[in-house]
Design a protein around this motif. Structure first.
Motif, mmCIF file in Angstrom:
data_model
loop_
_atom_site.group_PDB
_atom_site.id
_atom_site.type_symbol
_atom_site.label_atom_id
_atom_site.label_comp_id
_atom_site.label_asym_id
_atom_site.label_seq_id
_atom_site.Cartn_x
_atom_site.Cartn_y
_atom_site.Cartn_z
ATOM 1 N N GLN A 5 0.958 -1.086 0.181
ATOM 2 C CA GLN A 5 -0.053 -0.076 0.071
ATOM 3 C C GLN A 5 1.044 1.395 0.063
ATOM 4 O OE1 GLN A 5 -2.415 -0.396 3.638
ATOM 5 N NE2 GLN A 5 -3.694 -1.446 2.488
ATOM 6 N N LYS A 6 0.614 2.317 -0.896
ATOM 7 C CA LYS A 6 1.113 3.573 -0.797
ATOM 8 C C LYS A 6 0.264 4.848 -0.367
ATOM 9 C CE LYS A 6 2.443 7.461 -2.924
ATOM 10 N NZ LYS A 6 1.722 8.453 -3.848
ATOM 11 N N TYR A 7 0.811 5.346 0.515
ATOM 12 C CA TYR A 7 -0.120 6.607 1.063
ATOM 13 C C TYR A 7 0.575 7.975 0.494
ATOM 14 C CZ TYR A 7 -2.739 3.390 3.412
ATOM 15 O OH TYR A 7 -3.741 2.335 3.556
ATOM 16 N N ARG A 149 10.136 13.887 -8.705
ATOM 17 C CA ARG A 149 8.909 14.398 -7.823
ATOM 18 C C ARG A 149 7.841 13.242 -8.204
ATOM 19 N NH1 ARG A 149 8.750 19.273 -5.469
ATOM 20 N NH2 ARG A 149 7.007 18.088 -4.186
ATOM 21 N N GLY A 150 7.078 13.013 -7.130
ATOM 22 C CA GLY A 150 5.954 11.553 -7.227
ATOM 23 C C GLY A 150 6.669 10.292 -7.021
ATOM 24 N N GLY A 151 7.822 10.347 -6.705
ATOM 25 C CA GLY A 151 8.540 8.938 -6.758
ATOM 26 C C GLY A 151 8.212 7.854 -5.912
ATOM 27 N N SER A 152 7.475 8.266 -4.762
ATOM 28 C CA SER A 152 6.757 7.107 -3.861
ATOM 29 C C SER A 152 5.995 6.238 -4.550
ATOM 30 C CB SER A 152 6.120 7.767 -2.782
ATOM 31 O OG SER A 152 6.983 8.685 -2.107
ATOM 32 N N ASP A 153 5.308 6.384 -5.614
ATOM 33 C CA ASP A 153 4.531 5.619 -6.605
ATOM 34 C C ASP A 153 5.478 4.417 -7.069
ATOM 35 O OD1 ASP A 153 2.381 7.464 -5.974
ATOM 36 O OD2 ASP A 153 2.765 8.535 -8.100
ATOM 37 N N THR A 154 6.698 5.109 -7.600
ATOM 38 C CA THR A 154 7.708 4.194 -8.334
ATOM 39 C C THR A 154 8.189 3.203 -7.214
ATOM 40 O OG1 THR A 154 8.093 5.616 -9.806
ATOM 41 C CG2 THR A 154 9.681 3.964 -9.675
ATOM 42 N N ALA A 207 -0.793 14.160 -15.911
ATOM 43 C CA ALA A 207 -1.529 13.639 -14.699
ATOM 44 C C ALA A 207 -0.807 13.200 -13.655
ATOM 45 C CB ALA A 207 -2.606 12.655 -15.489
ATOM 46 N N LYS A 208 -0.628 13.777 -12.647
ATOM 47 C CA LYS A 208 0.307 13.410 -11.596
ATOM 48 C C LYS A 208 -0.035 12.342 -10.505
ATOM 49 C CE LYS A 208 -0.404 17.055 -8.143
ATOM 50 N NZ LYS A 208 0.333 17.493 -7.051
ATOM 51 N N VAL A 209 -1.234 11.890 -10.772
ATOM 52 C CA VAL A 209 -1.782 10.982 -10.082
ATOM 53 C C VAL A 209 -0.893 9.597 -9.860
ATOM 54 C CG1 VAL A 209 -3.500 9.920 -11.738
ATOM 55 C CG2 VAL A 209 -4.073 9.722 -9.545
HETATM 56 MG MG MG Z 1 1.996 11.583 -6.141
#
Ligand code: MG
Ligand code: ADP
Ligand code: ASP
Length: 403
Positions: A5-7, A149-154, A207-209
């Motif tokens: 899970q990622k928050y 940026r947004g790297g936690s998704d990865t 779309a940075k989602v």
């Molecule tokens: Mg993000």
């Protein structure tokens, strides 16, 4: 099941929200799952750290920048582990060197090369919930790197792939992937299932989602992603392999990106090697050039226009000016006030007239198109920054609401 899970930042934005996340994680664990949680920094923290660095130095050292930025995720990981322990469950937070997330050396935009999951597996075996700090890795020298940026998704998807998890859930502040950014287009609808290909395009078009790299990982290792809200229990969006149903929809979503800038090199002598001389230094500096247009030359003189991410604008201008001097170009013009709107859909492969309808829609709204680019499943237009939100709404009306 083994679930990653990622928050995201908003979901762990304050103490109350961290407790809410702890409760959700524990619920998942109590249902009999092994749970690995990836967290982002608390909302606004990464931006705060970046601006602190820029107060100290105009051009902060990349190694130290990563050392600084990684603290955001270290903080939220430790706080979440504490919150879970306070509920009577056992948890351990791990930063990149403990979770063994190995990357290349590209500070600020590192790529994950390998994850050694021994430690995580050991903690899971001991019945613990494992909390991993997202967005960070270590290079071969043991230096801290960050993934962009947004790297936690990865981090989350890469961990899901390495652990062969059954599912990767991305919890965020919207209920899933929408047909346009719900914050600027209230008519946008949640998409139940979207293909990796479409999601890749959407992510790369602003779309940075989901961070684009995370979708690449998911597709490569066939990790199903469930994007959903951390504030309710509604089903979100599944990101999966395309099926025949998906092909029927021509335009799946509208994306926009205000983080682009445009550079024009004027009066370039049109001879072989010119493009290479302009773009090689940009590539060497790690600047990703997106659209490129070269006008047909008149009297052997031409213009070259291209777009770069806004964060790289200053550097790109400087490099373009140096190249222009070398090749004897007349001048270099820059414009930071542009934006890009795009329509995306795998159904475009088999439908015609989509581009014409897009251009008509923008024309009817009095919006001028500055640049155009297309691929099999997307069409993008660069327009004035001030027109972007209106363009998104008009395109959404024309392609999605009316279908
Ligand atoms: Mg993000
Ligand atoms: P997190 O902090 O959870 O990683 P982000 O801010 O990175 O969240 O990404 C979620 C945001 O992405 C949403 O708040 C929304 O404004 C934006 N967004 C842009 N396009 C879309 C889209 N098509 N569907 C859903 N969200 C989108
Ligand atoms: N904290 C990092 C950022 O703000 C990474 C992330 O949130 O995914 O970009």
């Amino acid at each position: 099941m083994l679930i990653v899970q990622k928050y995201g930042g908003t979901s762990v934005g304050d103490v109350k929200r961290i407790r809410n996340v702890a409760k959700r994680v524990v619920d998942c664990f109590k249902s009999g799952n092994e749970v690995v949680v990836v967290v982002s920094a608390m909302a606004g923290q990464t931006d705060r750290l970046i601006s602190l660095a820029h107060e100290i130095s105009e051009d902060p050292d990349p190694r130290e920048m990563d050392a600084l930025l990684a603290t955001g995720e270290q903080t939220s990981a430790a706080l979440l582990a504490m919150a879970i322990k306070a509920m009577g469950y056992s948890a351990t937070s791990l930063v990149a060197f403990q979770a063994r997330i190995l990357t290349d050396d590209a500070h600020g935009r590192a790529r994950i090369s390998e994850i050694d999951t021994k430690r995580i597996r050991k903690e899971l075996k001991q019945g613990k919930i494992v909390i991993v700090a997202g967005f960070q890795g270590i290079n071969h020298e043991g230096n801290i790197t960050t993934l962009g940026r947004g790297g936690s998704d990865t981090t989350a998807v890469a961990l899901a792939a390495a652990l062969k998890a059954d599912l990767c859930e991305i919890y965020t502040d919207v209920e899933g992937v929408f047909t346009a950014d719900p914050r600027i287009c209230p008519e946008a609808k949640k998409i139940d299932a979207i293909s990796y290909d479409e999601m890749l395009e959407l992510a790369s078009l602003g779309a940075k989602v989901l961070q684009i790299r995370s979708v690449e990982f998911a597709q490569k290792y066939n990790v199903p992603i469930h994007v959903r809200s951390s504030f309710n229990h509604k089903e979100g969006t599944m990101v999966v392999e395309a099926d025949a149903e998906m092909e029927k929809i021509v335009v799946r979503a509208v994306a926009h990106d205000k983080n682009q800038a445009r550079i024009t090199v004027r009066g370039v002598v049109d001879r072989p090697g010119i493009a290479a001389q302009i773009f090689e230094p940009l590539g060497q500096a790690g600047i990703v050039v997106d659209m490129i247009i070269q006008n047909t030359s008149e009297d052997g003189i031409t213009d070259m226009t291209f777009t770069v991410p806004k964060v790289d604008f200053k550097k790109a201008m400087q490099l373009a000016k140096e190249a222009a001097d070398k090749i004897g170009a007349k001048k270099v013009l820059g414009d930071e006030h542009i934006g890009k709107v795009s329509i995306v859909g795998v159904g475009m492969r088999s439908h015609s007239g989509v581009a014409a309808k897009m251009f008509q829609t923008l024309a009817q709204a009095g919006i001028n198109i500055l640049m155009i680019s297309t691929s099999e499943i997307k069409i993008s237009c660069v327009i004035d920054e001030k027109d972007v939100e209106r363009a998104v709404k008009e395109l959404h009306k024309a392609f999605i609401e009316s279908e």
